[in-house]
Design a protein around this motif. Structure first.
Motif, PDB file in Angstrom:
ATOM      1  N   HIS A  58      -1.003  -1.225  -7.466  1.00  0.00           N
ATOM      2  CA  HIS A  58      -2.452  -1.364  -7.314  1.00  0.00           C
ATOM      3  C   HIS A  58      -2.837  -1.594  -5.855  1.00  0.00           C
ATOM      4  CE1 HIS A  58      -2.974  -2.643 -11.816  1.00  0.00           C
ATOM      5  NE2 HIS A  58      -2.811  -1.351 -11.662  1.00  0.00           N
ATOM      6  N   ALA A  59      -1.877  -2.000  -5.056  1.00  0.00           N
ATOM      7  CA  ALA A  59      -2.160  -2.229  -3.635  1.00  0.00           C
ATOM      8  C   ALA A  59      -2.303  -0.915  -2.870  1.00  0.00           C
ATOM      9  CB  ALA A  59      -1.051  -3.082  -3.016  1.00  0.00           C
ATOM     10  N   ARG A  60      -2.060   0.216  -3.557  1.00  0.00           N
ATOM     11  CA  ARG A  60      -2.085   1.509  -2.852  1.00  0.00           C
ATOM     12  C   ARG A  60      -3.451   1.805  -2.247  1.00  0.00           C
ATOM     13  NH1 ARG A  60      -2.171   2.485  -8.297  1.00  0.00           N
ATOM     14  NH2 ARG A  60      -3.717   3.911  -9.163  1.00  0.00           N
ATOM     15  N   ALA A  61      -4.513   1.273  -2.824  1.00  0.00           N
ATOM     16  CA  ALA A  61      -5.857   1.520  -2.301  1.00  0.00           C
ATOM     17  C   ALA A  61      -6.253   0.483  -1.259  1.00  0.00           C
ATOM     18  CB  ALA A  61      -6.866   1.541  -3.438  1.00  0.00           C
TER      19      ALA A  61
ATOM     20  N   PRO B 112       0.792  -1.233   0.000  1.00  0.00           N
ATOM     21  CA  PRO B 112       0.000   0.000   0.000  1.00  0.00           C
ATOM     22  C   PRO B 112       0.824   1.283   0.000  1.00  0.00           C
ATOM     23  CG  PRO B 112      -0.993  -1.584   1.472  1.00  0.00           C
ATOM     24  CD  PRO B 112       0.293  -2.200   1.001  1.00  0.00           C
ATOM     25  N   ALA B 113       2.029   1.263   0.533  1.00  0.00           N
ATOM     26  CA  ALA B 113       2.833   2.488   0.567  1.00  0.00           C
ATOM     27  C   ALA B 113       3.328   2.883  -0.818  1.00  0.00           C
ATOM     28  CB  ALA B 113       4.026   2.298   1.512  1.00  0.00           C
TER      29      ALA B 113
ATOM     30  N   ARG C  84     -11.393  -6.115  -4.464  1.00  0.00           N
ATOM     31  CA  ARG C  84     -11.688  -7.326  -5.224  1.00  0.00           C
ATOM     32  C   ARG C  84     -10.588  -7.617  -6.245  1.00  0.00           C
ATOM     33  NH1 ARG C  84     -16.652  -8.540  -5.608  1.00  0.00           N
ATOM     34  NH2 ARG C  84     -17.220 -10.546  -6.507  1.00  0.00           N
ATOM     35  N   ARG C  85     -10.186  -6.540  -6.964  1.00  0.00           N
ATOM     36  CA  ARG C  85      -9.175  -6.745  -7.998  1.00  0.00           C
ATOM     37  C   ARG C  85      -7.838  -7.145  -7.403  1.00  0.00           C
ATOM     38  NH1 ARG C  85      -6.374  -2.234 -11.930  1.00  0.00           N
ATOM     39  NH2 ARG C  85      -6.459  -1.076  -9.996  1.00  0.00           N
ATOM     40  N   THR C  86      -7.417  -6.432  -6.355  1.00  0.00           N
ATOM     41  CA  THR C  86      -6.057  -6.614  -5.863  1.00  0.00           C
ATOM     42  C   THR C  86      -5.926  -7.707  -4.816  1.00  0.00           C
ATOM     43  OG1 THR C  86      -6.343  -4.971  -4.110  1.00  0.00           O
ATOM     44  CG2 THR C  86      -5.583  -4.176  -6.258  1.00  0.00           C
ATOM     45  N   GLY C  87      -7.027  -8.392  -4.514  1.00  0.00           N
ATOM     46  CA  GLY C  87      -7.000  -9.431  -3.496  1.00  0.00           C
ATOM     47  C   GLY C  87      -5.794 -10.353  -3.573  1.00  0.00           C
ATOM     48  N   PRO C  88      -5.490 -10.894  -4.759  1.00  0.00           N
ATOM     49  CA  PRO C  88      -4.359 -11.821  -4.858  1.00  0.00           C
ATOM     50  C   PRO C  88      -3.029 -11.224  -4.408  1.00  0.00           C
ATOM     51  CG  PRO C  88      -5.748 -11.987  -6.806  1.00  0.00           C
ATOM     52  CD  PRO C  88      -6.278 -10.843  -5.998  1.00  0.00           C
ATOM     53  N   MET C  89      -2.855  -9.927  -4.574  1.00  0.00           N
ATOM     54  CA  MET C  89      -1.582  -9.308  -4.161  1.00  0.00           C
ATOM     55  C   MET C  89      -1.365  -9.412  -2.659  1.00  0.00           C
ATOM     56  SD  MET C  89      -1.113  -5.775  -6.357  1.00  0.00           S
ATOM     57  CE  MET C  89       0.560  -5.496  -5.781  1.00  0.00           C
TER      58      MET C  89
END
Length: 219
Positions: free
Chosen positions: A56-59, A50-51, A63-68
DNA sequence: TGATTGATGTACT
DNA sequence: GTACATCAATCAC
């Protein structure tokens, strides 16, 4: 052709910063109805948790980024510009919330004619068929259906040790200006020096990093 | 509920 | 070098 075994979970269970260069020279394989479409990975980018304002993990977890945010060694596939797919390998340490490595380009090594057919560009040189994140997904037949897939479980989609060696290039990630300082400028992009399959040049990476890729004596 | 935005590729000048 | 196709996720009200 004997199918190479997948690299183990432990290979992927590290920070994306470390996995991105380690993936250069490895093989990405996709078994499509018994046909093997494969390429040697020659270009990657690390995206952190997220940092990282470019990730895409910034938010946070969506649903989209779940796998990350899930276990390392799985696929994170997303749609880009409404019309392309992009393929990532989930990678982070126990301490990191999330992370992934975008695979930006491969050198096709198996199923080349089928890759050409899938690209719809019958006259393209093999080296350029998968020179770009959207191109490689199209060439190797990777799509949203592959999102979340375990890359350590073997076919249909997996990553195996490769034989390519060479110096590594390192530079800023592509098209992440929106992330601002310092994220847009961090040298989190890696490439195999001299490869004809790079998606584009490495500005600001004049001198190759002093490192070798995985594998043996072959080019 | 509506508006904006891309981890791109292709065609064209 | 520039224009643009095309849409889910995300953000702004």
């Amino acid at each position: 052709m004997e199918l190479p075994p997948p690299l183990p979970r432990a290979f992927h269970a590290r920070s994306a910063i470390d996995l991105a260069p380690a993936l250069i020279g490895t093989l990405l394989l996709h078994d499509v109805d018994g046909m093997i479409l494969a390429g040697t990975i020659v270009e990657t980018e690390a995206y952190l948790g997220p940092a990282d304002r470019a990730s895409h993990a910034r938010a946070g977890r969506t649903r989209r980024t779940g796998p990350m945010f899930g276990p390392p060694g799985h696929a994170y596939v997303y749609r880009l510009y409404g019309m392309h797919w992009a393929f990532n390998v989930v990678a982070h340490t126990e301490d990191e919330e999330a992370g992934a490595v975008l695979v930006r380009a491969v050198l096709p090594v198996a199923g080349i004619e089928e890759q050409r057919r899938r690209r719809g560009r019958p006259t393209d040189r093999a080296e350029r068929l998968a020179a770009g994140p959207a191109r490689l997904c199209q060439a190797l037949g990777i799509s949203g259906e592959d999102g979340g897939r375990d890359l350590v479980a073997g076919p249909p989609l997996w990553i195996a040790a490769g034989t390519a060696t060479g110096a590594l290039l390192q530079g800023p990630r592509v098209n992440v200006a929106y992330a601002g300082d310092p994220w847009a400028a961090l040298p989190l992009r890696f490439g195999l020096a001299g490869s004809p399959s790079l998606s584009r040049g490495f500005p600001g990476a004049a001198s190759p990093a002093s490192r070798r890729t995985t594998g043996g004596p072959d080019e």
